[in-house]
Motif scaffolding. Structure first.
Motif, PDB file in Angstrom:
ATOM      1  N   ILE A 149       0.829  -1.212   0.000  1.00  0.00           N
ATOM      2  CA  ILE A 149       0.000   0.000   0.000  1.00  0.00           C
ATOM      3  C   ILE A 149       0.857   1.254   0.000  1.00  0.00           C
ATOM      4  O   ILE A 149       0.537   2.257  -0.632  1.00  0.00           O
ATOM      5  N   SER A 150       1.989   1.207   0.710  1.00  0.00           N
ATOM      6  CA  SER A 150       2.768   2.439   0.847  1.00  0.00           C
ATOM      7  C   SER A 150       3.725   2.656  -0.322  1.00  0.00           C
ATOM      8  O   SER A 150       4.461   3.628  -0.351  1.00  0.00           O
ATOM      9  N   GLU A 151       3.693   1.768  -1.287  1.00  0.00           N
ATOM     10  CA  GLU A 151       4.601   1.879  -2.417  1.00  0.00           C
ATOM     11  C   GLU A 151       4.532   3.244  -3.137  1.00  0.00           C
ATOM     12  O   GLU A 151       5.565   3.808  -3.493  1.00  0.00           O
TER      13      GLU A 151
ATOM     14  N   ARG B 265      -4.280   1.282  -1.964  1.00  0.00           N
ATOM     15  CA  ARG B 265      -3.003   1.692  -2.540  1.00  0.00           C
ATOM     16  C   ARG B 265      -3.179   2.934  -3.411  1.00  0.00           C
ATOM     17  O   ARG B 265      -2.327   3.811  -3.447  1.00  0.00           O
TER      18      ARG B 265
END
Lengths: 315, 531
Positions: free
Chosen positions: B378-380, B431
């Motif tokens: 998700i934090s990509e 995301r």
């Protein structure tokens, strides 16, 4: 299709040209004076000068390159410095052993690998699969020269079915010649068969999971028919690639087995030529082997297209 | 005559129960619709009838085809029946045919295997006739064609042809049109219906799509978790909606989420005269390269807070257009502005622009790296910031995004295989939300989901749009979904926008003949009094 063959032929010619240039450059240009190299450090100046003249080293490299290539095209490979015989004759003599040996080994390898791979794939996950694949693992792992010596021990020395080495020549009859090549061919074939069987199995297992295999069964084909008619040809692409690689390897890479069985093949010819610094022979035999590899690759490319119609539409 | 009788059929695979006490029957000339969501056991019922079950399967009960006990039959007898008395058409026409054999050989094989006395030439002639019955005329579709030379719909006709070549009494169609476009779907369904009448077959039509089955079936069976929850004559089932699950399915199929219409007239994204050409493979070594125009002078605007639909059939260029907007394609002409800032096509898209738009794609299984945990997945998008946030800020954002999509904060420590399809699509939305974008491109984002899950995701999207003021570009081939969630709609065909307008207007009074054909081809649920 015709266009495809034409483009492949063109690429074959380009590969051959590049390969010949590289071989020529490596052997003749890079390591200083070839004549001095061939004669060793104790050579007399006048001997070197004589060899230089014989090799035509006074002319330009370009001229020598074209002389070499045009010679090979017309079948004139030059004369061996060590043996003082025409190289074409030496190669022809050796090829009569190496080519049948490679072909028999390849045939054996394919004959073993196909049924084994098909058996393992169609019974995937079963005990049969595990056992058969265990044996192929062993076949890949065992060095072929060790296996060759083992066979000499059993079949030549103890049982006396075969001779332990040497080649009597084809003049002694087809049977005698084939008999002399049997043990070497088996020792060459076994590791190759193991690799090929594993490739066959995994390609076939992938194909068996395809949707069209279910369609085939839904038509009323039984398992065996479905595999024969629909799975095998679809699994052929990776298998053909490996067969092509194996043929080239068997033709050129049999040096160790040829030595174990004392066979005067191409591999030994290269080996001897290198140890005697006979660069003229090395150059020509290496070129011949490269030629064989490139032609086999060409044949494999054509086979792909025959197997898979989807490849036919491109150029 | 009863062709198919199933009584108390139970099936387990390697010990785990798949079907529980299934009973159904099918008579000559009738169509039985089997409806269910994924995992309901509807396909396994079809495979059980063919006795083409995976290894480790154990079936009990009664299963008779033409009075013949399939569970007790030997493999040889089953082979004689398959393709001859009972045939099946599968979902995926792209892979159902052997790519290395001509269509003629594949149809002829079905004949030859059951009638060994037939000559090859005779079988080819009959294959040709069968293909013509399936609307593949010999002049355009000679027997020598290979599957890759046909479109999806044409391949499905070949699959149908090899199934009906021997005029079986019973035909099973397992999601036969799910992989096809709506107009093709309508044609294939029509074909199946005609064949049933002509050959007096019994057809078992398996589908997840209520509307498809409603338009075809005489009788209906609704399955859930390996059991039949409701069965009966189609009209009665749809009229009464007795079982709560049937009602829920029906409601989910035509679910329209609550949305507030947009008020803003400010442009968020504006696209003018966009062109994308693909180079085709060379036909000859030195020939001049040929181009295929995937996007052909496309212009449109998206206003802040609105939801814009983009519909079209496969190959119309809608995915290429999506990728171009995201800056993932090198475009050959035209301009794109996001909130007044130019979007450069190709490699050098400004990060500031990238983080203001995010995308959610179709496949909830393929769009995540299975080796990363959810928090990392998700934090990509944080790499789009020049100064990456601190780990506390990051964590807070991950938890916030998970909560926003209805998941719990603990889910961030799990891997993607631990989630269902619907949950994965929620993670994909999380995301997309994490950089607080204004524009979200949803490329077939609900197409792979079951109807009940799809309804939940549509609600979630509507809710997120309301609370975060998001703008959507909703790309889909599914007209009913687009109608439910968009304010305006673009209709795309062969790289061009052929119609544009308010969604309700376009759907109720389509102007372009292509839009009309799309709407006419879409299956509709029968009107229901209780609903």
């Amino acid at each position: 299709m015709a266009r495809y063959i034409l483009t492949r032929l063109l690429s074959l010619l380009i590969s051959l040209t590049v390969a010949s240039a590289v071989i020529f450059a490596l052997i003749e240009i890079i390591p200083g004076d070839p004549a001095a190299f061939m004669l060793g450090i104790n050579a007399q100046d006048d001997t070197i000068a004589a060899l230089r003249a014989e090799l035509g080293l006074d002319t330009s490299p370009l001229e020598r390159y074209f002389g070499w290539v045009s010679g090979m095209v017309t079948g004139d490979f030059g004369t061996s410095y060590t043996y003082r015989t025409p190289i074409s004759e030496m190669i022809a003599e050796r090829l009569w052993i190496s080519l049948p040996l490679a072909l028999i080994a390849l045939a054996l390898s394919t004959l073993i690998a196909f049924p084994v791979g098909i058996l393992a794939a169609s019974k995937r996950g079963s005990l049969t699969d595990t056992i058969v694949m265990g044996f192929t693992q062993l076949g890949v792992a065992i060095p072929n020269f060790w296996f060759a010596m083992l066979m000499v021990l059993v079949f030549a020395i103890n049982l006396r079915w075969f001779s332990a080495g040497g080649f009597p020549g084809w003049d002694e009859g087809l049977f005698t010649g084939l008999k002399a090549l049997t043990l070497p061919a088996i020792s060459l074939a076994l590791p190759q068969a193991s690799i090929l069987a594993r490739v066959m199995r995994s390609a076939l297992v992938d194909t068996l999971d395809e949707d069209f295999m279910r369609t085939a069964r839904a038509k009323g084909l039984n398992r065996r028919q479905a595999i024969q008619r629909h799975a095998l040809r679809n699994a052929m692409i990776p298998v053909l690639t490996i067969i092509g690689l194996q043929f080239s390897f068997l033709l050129a890479g049999a040096i160790i087995i040829e030595n174990v069985f004392f066979l005067p093949g191409l591999g030994r010819l290269v080996f001897q030529a290198i140890s005697q610094r006979d660069l003229i022979v090395v150059e020509s035999v290496v070129m011949l082997l490269v030629f064989a590899v490139i032609v086999v690759n060409f044949a494999v490319d054509i086979a792909y297209v025959l197997v898979d119609p989807r490849l036919r539409r491109q150029g | 005559m009863t062709l198919l009788e199933i009584e108390g059929l139970s099936l387990s695979i390697n010990g785990s129960p798949i079907l529980k006490d299934i009973s159904l029957s099918l008579k000559q000339g009738r169509i039985l619709g089997v409806i269910g969501e994924s995992g309901s056991g509807k396909s396994m019922t079809a495979f059980a009838i063919m006795q083409l079950l995976p290894s480790g399967s154990k079936a009990t009960g009664h299963l008779r085809v033409l009075g013949f006990d399939m569970l007790a039959a030997s493999e040889d007898d089953l082979c004689k029946m398959r393709g001859n008395d009972v045939s099946i058409v599968f979902q995926e026409p792209a892979t159902a045919l052997n790519p290395l054999k001509t269509i003629g050989d594949q149809v002829a094989e079905a004949i030859l295997i059951h009638e060994p006395s037939t000559t090859r030439a005779g079988a080819q002639v009959r294959a040709q006739t069968t293909l013509e019955r399936c609307e593949l005329p010999a002049e355009q579709f000679p027997l020598t064609l290979y599957p890759h030379e046909l479109s999806g719909g044409q391949r499905q006709r070949v699959v149908i042809a090899l199934a009906i070549a021997l005029r079986p009494k019973l035909l099973i169609a397992d999601e036969p049109t799910t992989a096809l476009d709506v107009t093709t779907q309508a044609e294939v369904l029509q074909l199946l219906k005609r064949l049933v009448t002509e050959d007096q077959m019994g057809l078992m039509l398996v589908s997840h799509d209520l509307a498809v089955v409603a338009g075809m079936a005489d009788d209906i069976v609704i399955m859930k978790n390996g059991e039949i929850v409701e069965s009966g004559v189609a009209t009665a089932v749809f009229q009464q909606l007795r079982h709560p699950y049937t009602r829920a399915l029906y409601a989910a199929s035509e679910h329209v989420p609550d949305r507030t219409p947009p008020r803003s007239t400010a442009r968020l994204l504006s696209v003018t005269n966009l062109v994308r050409d693909y180079r085709l493979p060379r036909t000859a070594l030195f020939a001049a390269p040929q181009y295929f125009r995937a996007v052909d002078h496309v212009s449109f605007d998206i206003f802040k807070g609105e939801s814009l639909g983009l519909v079209g059939e496969s190959g119309c260029g809608k995915s290429t257009l999506t990728r171009a907007i995201l800056g993932l394609e090198t475009v050959q002409g035209g301009e794109m502005y996001l909130d007044g800032m130019p979007i450069a096509g190709g490699r050098h898209v400004d990060r500031k622009i990238r983080r203001r738009m995010q995308a959610v794609f179709q496949d909830p299984y393929g769009s995540f790296n299975p080796r990363h945990r959810v928090d990392r997945l998700i934090s990509e998008p944080f790499h789009l910031y020049e100064e990456p946030p601190s780990s506390d800020e990051k964590n807070e954002a991950v938890v916030g995004a998970l909560r926003a999509v209805g998941l719990s904060p603990e889910d961030q420590f799990k891997y993607i295989h631990e989630f269902s399809g619907g949950q994965r699509q929620r993670i994909a939305i999380a995301r997309a939300l994490i950089t607080q974008p204004e524009l979200i491109l949803l490329d077939e984002a609900t197409s792979a989901l079951d109807v009940s899950i799809r309804a939940q995701i549509l609600d979630l999207l509507a809710e997120l749009a309301n609370s975060y003021g998001l703008t959507y570009l909703f790309i889909s081939h599914d007209l009913s979904v687009v109608r439910a969630i968009t304010d305006r709609v673009l209709v795309m065909r062969d790289g061009r926008i052929v119609e544009e307008g308010k969604t309700e207007q376009v759907f109720s009074a389509p102007q372009h003949p292509y839009t009309r054909s799309l709407i006419d081809a879409s299956p509709v649920l029968p009107k229901n009094a209780n609903h």
